[in-house]
Design a protein around this motif. Sequence first.
Motif, PDB file in Angstrom:
ATOM      1  N   TYR A  84       0.875  -1.177   0.000  1.00 27.39           N
ATOM      2  CA  TYR A  84       0.000   0.000   0.000  1.00 27.39           C
ATOM      3  C   TYR A  84       0.907   1.221   0.000  1.00 27.39           C
ATOM      4  O   TYR A  84       1.745   1.392   0.888  1.00 27.39           O
ATOM      5  N   ASN A  85       0.783   2.055  -1.002  1.00 23.51           N
ATOM      6  CA  ASN A  85       1.745   3.140  -1.220  1.00 23.51           C
ATOM      7  C   ASN A  85       1.330   4.485  -0.634  1.00 23.51           C
ATOM      8  O   ASN A  85       1.921   5.494  -0.938  1.00 23.51           O
ATOM      9  N   GLU A  86       0.307   4.489   0.204  1.00 21.25           N
ATOM     10  CA  GLU A  86      -0.132   5.735   0.821  1.00 21.25           C
ATOM     11  C   GLU A  86      -0.157   5.589   2.336  1.00 21.25           C
ATOM     12  O   GLU A  86      -1.098   5.973   2.998  1.00 21.25           O
ATOM     13  N   GLY A  87       0.887   5.026   2.878  1.00 20.24           N
ATOM     14  CA  GLY A  87       0.953   4.777   4.311  1.00 20.24           C
ATOM     15  C   GLY A  87       1.518   5.924   5.102  1.00 20.24           C
ATOM     16  O   GLY A  87       2.207   5.721   6.092  1.00 20.24           O
ATOM     17  N   GLY A  88       1.254   7.155   4.682  1.00 26.41           N
ATOM     18  CA  GLY A  88       1.767   8.304   5.405  1.00 26.41           C
ATOM     19  C   GLY A  88       3.204   8.603   5.018  1.00 26.41           C
ATOM     20  O   GLY A  88       3.714   8.131   4.002  1.00 26.41           O
ATOM     21  N   LYS A  89       3.884   9.358   5.850  1.00 24.75           N
ATOM     22  CA  LYS A  89       5.222   9.826   5.500  1.00 24.75           C
ATOM     23  C   LYS A  89       6.306   8.762   5.674  1.00 24.75           C
ATOM     24  O   LYS A  89       7.462   9.014   5.392  1.00 24.75           O
ATOM     25  N   GLU A  90       5.913   7.588   6.152  1.00 26.81           N
ATOM     26  CA  GLU A  90       6.908   6.528   6.291  1.00 26.81           C
ATOM     27  C   GLU A  90       7.031   5.698   5.021  1.00 26.81           C
ATOM     28  O   GLU A  90       7.851   4.804   4.948  1.00 26.81           O
ATOM     29  N   GLY A  91       6.192   5.963   4.026  1.00 23.55           N
ATOM     30  CA  GLY A  91       6.334   5.269   2.755  1.00 23.55           C
ATOM     31  C   GLY A  91       5.481   4.021   2.664  1.00 23.55           C
ATOM     32  O   GLY A  91       4.450   3.892   3.302  1.00 23.55           O
ATOM     33  N   THR A  92       5.964   3.064   1.875  1.00 24.13           N
ATOM     34  CA  THR A  92       5.189   1.878   1.529  1.00 24.13           C
ATOM     35  C   THR A  92       4.976   0.953   2.728  1.00 24.13           C
ATOM     36  O   THR A  92       5.887   0.686   3.508  1.00 24.13           O
ATOM     37  N   LEU A  93       3.751   0.460   2.822  1.00 21.21           N
ATOM     38  CA  LEU A  93       3.406  -0.582   3.784  1.00 21.21           C
ATOM     39  C   LEU A  93       3.223  -1.881   3.022  1.00 21.21           C
ATOM     40  O   LEU A  93       2.650  -1.894   1.938  1.00 21.21           O
ATOM     41  N   LYS A  94       3.691  -2.997   3.599  1.00 23.91           N
ATOM     42  CA  LYS A  94       3.611  -4.285   2.932  1.00 23.91           C
ATOM     43  C   LYS A  94       3.014  -5.329   3.866  1.00 23.91           C
ATOM     44  O   LYS A  94       3.141  -5.203   5.108  1.00 23.91           O
ATOM     45  N   VAL A  95       2.405  -6.347   3.275  1.00 28.69           N
ATOM     46  CA  VAL A  95       1.946  -7.481   4.069  1.00 28.69           C
ATOM     47  C   VAL A  95       3.149  -8.077   4.811  1.00 28.69           C
ATOM     48  O   VAL A  95       4.216  -8.267   4.231  1.00 28.69           O
ATOM     49  N   GLY A  96       2.969  -8.315   6.091  1.00 27.68           N
ATOM     50  CA  GLY A  96       4.049  -8.834   6.920  1.00 27.68           C
ATOM     51  C   GLY A  96       4.798  -7.774   7.703  1.00 27.68           C
ATOM     52  O   GLY A  96       5.572  -8.111   8.620  1.00 27.68           O
ATOM     53  N   ASP A  97       4.616  -6.498   7.360  1.00 30.54           N
ATOM     54  CA  ASP A  97       5.294  -5.420   8.094  1.00 30.54           C
ATOM     55  C   ASP A  97       4.862  -5.391   9.558  1.00 30.54           C
ATOM     56  O   ASP A  97       3.689  -5.614   9.888  1.00 30.54           O
ATOM     57  N   GLU A  98       5.825  -5.097  10.415  1.00 33.62           N
ATOM     58  CA  GLU A  98       5.547  -4.910  11.833  1.00 33.62           C
ATOM     59  C   GLU A  98       5.185  -3.445  12.062  1.00 33.62           C
ATOM     60  O   GLU A  98       5.941  -2.547  11.674  1.00 33.62           O
ATOM     61  N   VAL A  99       4.037  -3.197  12.685  1.00 30.49           N
ATOM     62  CA  VAL A  99       3.516  -1.839  12.814  1.00 30.49           C
ATOM     63  C   VAL A  99       2.891  -1.629  14.196  1.00 30.49           C
ATOM     64  O   VAL A  99       2.662  -2.577  14.949  1.00 30.49           O
ATOM     65  N   PHE A 100       2.612  -0.372  14.489  1.00 27.35           N
ATOM     66  CA  PHE A 100       1.736  -0.037  15.616  1.00 27.35           C
ATOM     67  C   PHE A 100       0.863   1.123  15.162  1.00 27.35           C
ATOM     68  O   PHE A 100       1.145   1.773  14.153  1.00 27.35           O
ATOM     69  N   GLY A 101      -0.224   1.377  15.900  1.00 30.23           N
ATOM     70  CA  GLY A 101      -1.107   2.426  15.434  1.00 30.23           C
ATOM     71  C   GLY A 101      -2.263   2.746  16.348  1.00 30.23           C
ATOM     72  O   GLY A 101      -2.434   2.160  17.424  1.00 30.23           O
ATOM     73  N   LEU A 102      -3.054   3.708  15.868  1.00 28.21           N
ATOM     74  CA  LEU A 102      -4.214   4.223  16.601  1.00 28.21           C
ATOM     75  C   LEU A 102      -5.474   3.885  15.813  1.00 28.21           C
ATOM     76  O   LEU A 102      -5.507   4.029  14.593  1.00 28.21           O
ATOM     77  N   ALA A 103      -6.508   3.443  16.525  1.00 27.25           N
ATOM     78  CA  ALA A 103      -7.766   3.082  15.895  1.00 27.25           C
ATOM     79  C   ALA A 103      -8.924   3.721  16.662  1.00 27.25           C
ATOM     80  O   ALA A 103      -8.760   4.209  17.781  1.00 27.25           O
ATOM     81  N   TYR A 104     -10.113   3.699  16.063  1.00 27.54           N
ATOM     82  CA  TYR A 104     -11.300   4.198  16.756  1.00 27.54           C
ATOM     83  C   TYR A 104     -11.829   3.178  17.769  1.00 27.54           C
ATOM     84  O   TYR A 104     -12.648   3.507  18.625  1.00 27.54           O
TER      85      TYR A 104
END
Length: 345
Positions: A84-104
């Motif tokens: 996914y190429n619109e993952g904010g200023k960190e660039g490309t997100l890929k399946v398998g990437d380790e991430v953290f985040g905020l949700a509703y």
Amino acid sequence: MAQTMRAVDIEGGKGPVSALHIADVPKPQPTKTQALIKVKAFGLNRMDLLQREGYYPVPPQAPKILGVEFSGTIESFGNGQQEYNEGGKEGTLKVGDEVFGLAYGGAYAEYIAVSTHMLVHKPKELSWEQCAGIPETWITATQAMYLVSKFESGKSILWHAGASSVSIAGIQLSVADNASAVFATARQDEKCEFAVKTLGAKAAFNTQKQNWAEEILKATDGKGVDIIVDFIGGGPTFLQNLDAIARDGVIVNLGLLGGSKVPGEFDMSVFLRKRCTFVGSSLRSRDEEYQGKLRDQLVEHALPKFKDGSFKLIIDKVLPWEKVQEAHQLLEENKTKGKVICTID
């Protein structure tokens, strides 16, 4: 692929700690702008306690499952792509990437569907547990300081509940950005000492033993502080905030742990005399664009300091999610310093 998952549910839809249990529920399906995350850990917040009891106004886009912050790995994207190429200023997100985040909502679960714009790549220097405790607390502190109160270098600031997760973040941000003085309050001497010795506050005052507003005025030669960030709201705190705020100062209210009523008669002339501003704010009810800007600010401003250890990520307790009742009890007892985190095997 299985259509169900395990998640923390609330028996009867709302209730006490004992109503929490793990159940099989439908697995979320990500939309075209979302990713599906396999959750490794999630952070607890006081809003979770209120939501559990039916007292928190949940935004319409939020699932009924508790929890707004998490860490995990990307399982899939709603558009079916591997990247996914619109993952904010960190660039490309890929399946398998380790991430953290905020949700509703929805983080107390094996899987969560969340906007790709609210994801951040997990640094190798940080654990799953540390990353799960970052988003809500650090973004809330960032919002209160920069967007709401317009903090600038050289201003003084007071953080109530100095050992709470948001204030732990806020005190460190204030010190790093050259506040002229950083103060805190707490209800225990140990927590006051923690705010000063561990986090770098100039002074912290025990609200159970001291008239903290008078102490603030003494410490500032009668001027008061430029910014107050308050989670208590009602009770005597509201009136003492007005005593402690400086002329042209800003009081940011983020919660009502002390109730919503002001005792006795309230003289509004103080707002005119001090030309001060009182503003209420929240994060969860904000739209994705607003939250996304704060996420970008977190990445640019705080993430490098997380990586090099300049900012401390304080975790009080880590528990397996099967002990979610115990985790909620810890928050209710008000004895923690920092985050309570649950992990999912």
